[in-house]
Design an enzyme around this catalytic site. Structure first.
Site, short mmCIF file in Angstrom:
data_model
loop_
_atom_site.label_atom_id
_atom_site.label_comp_id
_atom_site.label_asym_id
_atom_site.label_seq_id
_atom_site.Cartn_x
_atom_site.Cartn_y
_atom_site.Cartn_z
N GLY A 1 -5.93 5.21 -5.32
CA GLY A 1 -4.78 4.78 -4.54
C GLY A 1 -3.54 5.56 -4.91
N GLU A 2 -2.37 4.95 -4.74
CA GLU A 2 -1.06 5.57 -5.04
C GLU A 2 -0.70 6.68 -4.06
OE1 GLU A 2 -0.95 7.18 -9.01
OE2 GLU A 2 -1.58 5.32 -9.96
N GLY A 3 -1.61 7.04 -3.15
CA GLY A 3 -1.37 8.19 -2.29
C GLY A 3 -2.00 9.46 -2.83
#
Lengths: 360, 360
Positions: free
Chosen positions: A324-326
């Site tokens: 996640g987190e981009g």
């Protein structure tokens, strides 16, 4: 957020235009004149054409787009059900880590030349205020959706509005490529519930191991998703209702980013499961938004495949990521830049004096 | 090439060391302390560990490696059999295009920060001499292998030696990551023949459409491969024999690059089918070379999957590329840099003050 500041999501959705197929065809024609066998750059060529369709211009970009990755964090009441391997404090701690530049997304965004925009949509344990963290808190985390709705409809609309306004501000600032990322302990559970609502798949098919849980926790997680759906009965034809009942502040916020970006004709690079669910919510609100989405990677999360199918998107990367987190969005931006550079910089058969089989 | 300049390929192969498993384990231990769920960066983490094993050091690199992509071009007598959609003149024309910076590999290498090293291993229609093209011509293209061997054993050894010397020179110049690329009208046919020799698969399973040929040309191509094998009977246990009988100057040269790089402990990023076949030849000569190879992408060429299996490598990208030139290697270098940046720059749970589930 006062009522007057709110963006009318229905009106915004209606403003999103279809992307331009003629521009895509023109971009392909220009690629076909370049010194390479026809279509030999495969999906990079598809990317060039999609980006042309989004711009509405077949010709190449003079410079690579300015980039930002919007990472939204929020907490989830459903974390109380023991669905994550990490304590809830981590959400706020990680926002601080993003602000300080120590997280994976900071490193990968740096490689991609993207600015990281960190947004607190409502974490339970907020870090001390810092200029690098935008305070857009809807509340101190959602309610536990096994006992009732995660948030009110007004809160869901406020989160959507927040994301849309943020994307619009980035577009006004000249950002031409927006990645989206998430942080929220418990948010794969909310995403699984939303995926079940939007795709109609049973909870066990859209529930995964998140950050890493054992078999017992996994069975509990599937049960939590099922209870959330039974207790709340989210309306599959009303994405705002689904986001409110079993979603999260950051998920609704990211759906808003998608809508705001698409309305400004800015392409959006998805990350993994959570951001793809947010994008699916946005597409249910505005079907034309789909043309603005670039799927970056296929996560190991079980539900991601189904959500990508529902979006009609094939991811560029398959690297067993589940962070996640981009982070996947940042990696895919490297490929987007490479594709755009091809369209701008390569010689044609004619300019290079190379014999062209396609013309024989 | 005089005899005295030749590198002894057997001695070089024997000098290639196994990569260091303890360094890989140490690199994984360091990654596990960083602020992300365990193994959540998937194959990027594998890359970090492999590169540590190659260096023999578990700790991160202080700076990203200096990069070069070696693109070797040569012509193939077998092109006379009508196995390509392009005329043979294109090989030399494309070398000139590489030298001038107009080809896809120039653009993508630029994005990856890699220098392009253009080598004429023996094209049929050489471009005018230019400083950007290294003249390492073994001859004016190979002979048509449907009538006898493509080249002599001495020529194959000279090509291997040329590649090895070039890799060694790059390593001495501080290059820490070498990509390999090919250019040669007819070279997917030679690669299919080599793939059949090395994997034992029948010609129709390792033959593809190259730059784009129709059904009739495809059937002709399979038949050409079969005749090459029948006429020459290459020895599967002797990679030099196989390279000589059904290979190409650029394929043997690239196999030499792999050996030279591995001997200097420099990782090699493969491109598509042709470079992977060259790498498989190198691994048959020096099994330890395998640890130095990074597979970049899965080409649409039919034989590539089998060759990657024989190498025991899983590619990072699957983008329907079928261009060659090193383009897939350049794209994968972006991921290598991102992986290395992760290992060098990310905060640990301890340094960032983030609660660690792994420690609970």
């Amino acid at each position: 957020v006062t009522d007057r500041e709110l963006i009318d999501i229905g009106a915004l959705a209606a403003r999103i235009e279809e992307t331009n197929g003629a521009a895509a065809a023109e971009a392909q024609r220009l690629l076909d004149a370049k010194t390479k066998p026809l279509r030999s750059l495969g999906r990079l060529e598809d990317l060039v054409c999609q980006l042309a369709a989004i711009r509405g211009v077949g010709g190449p970009l003079a410079t690579l787009p300015k980039k930002a990755i919007v990472v939204m964090g929020a907490d989830h009441g459903v974390a109380a059900e023991g669905v994550s391997a990490y304590p809830q404090e981590v959400t706020g701690q990680m926002l601080l880590n993003f602000a300080r530049g120590g997280a994976a997304i900071n490193v990968l965004a740096g490689q991609a030349g993207a600015r990281v925009v960190v947004v607190d949509m409502g974490v339970a344990y907020p870090p001390p205020p810092r200029p690098e963290i935008q305070d857009r808190r809807i509340g101190p985390g959602t309610a536990n959706f096994t006992c009732g709705p995660a948030m009110t409809r007004a809160e869901a609309l406020a989160a959507l509005s927040t994301g849309a306004a943020l994307a619009d501000a980035l577009a006004c600032d000249g950002v031409g490529l927006i990645g989206i990322g998430d942080m929220g302990i418990g948010n794969t559970t909310a995403s699984s519930a939303l995926a079940a609502v939007f795709t109609g798949a049973p909870p066990e098919e859209v529930t995964g191991r998140g950050t890493g849980i054992d078999d017992a926790a996994f069975r509990r997680k599937v049960d939590v998703v099922r209870r959330g759906l039974t207790v709340n009965r989210p309306d599959p034809s009303d994405a705002v209702d689904a986001l409110a009942k079993v979603g999260g502040f950051e998920i609704a916020g990211l759906a808003g980013v998608v809508l705001g970006a698409a309305a400004a004709r800015v392409p959006v690079v998805l990350d993994g499961f959570i951001t793809s669910v947010a994008a699916l919510a946005a597409v249910r609100l505005a079907p034309n938004a789909s043309g603005y989405l670039i799927a970056s990677h296929r996560s190991v999360e079980a539900g991601h495949r189904l959500v990508l199918q529902a979006l009609g998107k094939m991811p560029l990367l398959d690297l067993d990521l589940r962070l996640g987190e981009g982070t996947g969005a940042a990696l895919a931006m490297l490929l987007v830049d490479s594709a755009l550079a091809i369209s701008a910089e390569m010689a044609t058969f004619e300019s290079a004096g190379v014999s062209d089989a396609a013309k024989r």
